[in-house]
Design an enzyme around this catalytic site. Structure first.
Site, PDB file in Angstrom:
ATOM      1  N   HIS A  91       0.844  -1.200   0.000  1.00 30.76           N
ATOM      2  CA  HIS A  91       0.000   0.000   0.000  1.00 30.76           C
ATOM      3  C   HIS A  91       0.877   1.247   0.000  1.00 30.76           C
ATOM      4  CE1 HIS A  91      -3.490   2.504   0.736  1.00 30.76           C
ATOM      5  NE2 HIS A  91      -2.744   3.165   1.622  1.00 30.76           N
ATOM      6  N   SER A  92       0.540   2.189  -0.866  1.00 29.36           N
ATOM      7  CA  SER A  92       1.208   3.475  -0.972  1.00 29.36           C
ATOM      8  C   SER A  92       2.683   3.259  -1.345  1.00 29.36           C
ATOM      9  CB  SER A  92       1.029   4.277   0.325  1.00 29.36           C
ATOM     10  OG  SER A  92       1.285   5.653   0.119  1.00 29.36           O
ATOM     11  N   MET A  93       3.616   3.701  -0.519  1.00 32.85           N
ATOM     12  CA  MET A  93       5.026   3.471  -0.833  1.00 32.85           C
ATOM     13  C   MET A  93       5.305   1.979  -1.001  1.00 32.85           C
ATOM     14  SD  MET A  93       8.489   4.357   1.328  1.00 32.85           S
ATOM     15  CE  MET A  93       8.597   2.910   2.363  1.00 32.85           C
TER      16      MET A  93
END
Length: 193
Positions: free
Chosen positions: A33-35
Site C-alpha cells: 500500500h502506498s510506498m
C-alpha cells in the site's frame, strides 16, 4: 529502530531478495500500500528478473502506477511543518495528530522523511512486463490516485489485471472497507468457500 534507514527502492528490494531467498518456493502473493505498492512492484520485477518464483498475484494499493511521474519530488527536503501540511493535504489521515506529540514526533518524523526520500527519488526503468496477475486498489476518495493512474498498473503486466475502488480515502484499508478488501483478496487467492 536502531538500524539506519534504507533510502532507495533498490536498497529495500535488495534487502528483501537477500533476506527471503529460498523462502519463495510455495505459491504466494504480495500486497503493498502506498510506498509499499512501489516496493512490492519492484520486488516482483526483481524476483522474475532473477529467475525466482514471482507472486501469483501482486496487489498494489493506494498508489498510481510506478511508471507515472509522482506528483511531488521535494517534500523530503522541506521544513518539517511544510512537509506535514503537504502530506495532510495530499493524503489526509491522522498523521499530523500523531506527530503533534513531541515524543512521537521525535521518533516518527525521521521515518516519514526517509519514506518520502524513497518515493521521491524513485526512477522507473522500463523492462519486461510481469508474469504475475496485478490487482490495483484505491479508496474512492483517495486524492492521490486518479482513475487513470490506477488503471495504468495494467500496463506493467501480461498476467492479467483488474482494478477496484473501495469506500474511503487513502487509508481505506484501515477503515470500514477493510473487511471488503480482505474478502476481495481472499477471493483472488481462492481462499473463499
Amino acid at each position: 529502530m536502531a538500524e539506519p534507514a534504507m533510502l532507495s527502492v533498490g536498497e529495500i528490494v535488495s534487502g528483501l531478495l537477500e533476506e527471503l531467498q529460498g523462502e519463495m518456493a510455495q505459491p504466494y502473493a504480495i500486497f503493498g500500500h502506498s510506498m509499499s505498492a512501489l516496493i512490492a512492484f519492484e520486488w516482483a520485477r526483481a524476483l522474475e528478473r532473477e529467475g525466482m518464483r514471482g507472486p501469483e498475484v501482486l496487489f498494489v494499493s493506494g498508489r498510481e502506477a510506478a511508471q507515472l511521474e509522482q506528483g511531488h519530488r521535494d517534500l523530503h527536503r522541506q521544513e518539517d511543518e511544510a512537509m506535514l501540511r503537504a502530506l495532510e493535504a495530499k493524503y489526509g489521515g491522522d498523521a499530523n495528530e500523531v506527530l503533534a506529540d513531541d515524543e512521537m514526533r521525535e521518533v516518527f518524523l525521521p521515518i516519514v522523511r526517509s519514506d518520502l526520500t524513497v518515493v521521491e527519488t524513485y526512477k522507473f526503468v522500463p523492462g519486461e512486463k510481469l508474469k504475475s496477475k496485478v490487482r490495483a486498489f484505491a479508496g474512492v476518495d483517495d486524492q492521490s490516485v486518479s482513475d487513470e493512474g490506477l488503471m495504468a498498473w495494467g500496463e506493467v503486466t501480461g498476467g492479467g489485471f483488474s482494478a477496484k475502488r473501495f469506500a474511503g480515502d487513502h487509508f481505506y484499508h484501515l477503515g470500514a472497507a477493510q473487511g471488503e478488501l480482505l474478502v476481495t483478496i481472499a477471493g483472488e487467492l481462492g481462499l473463499t468457500r
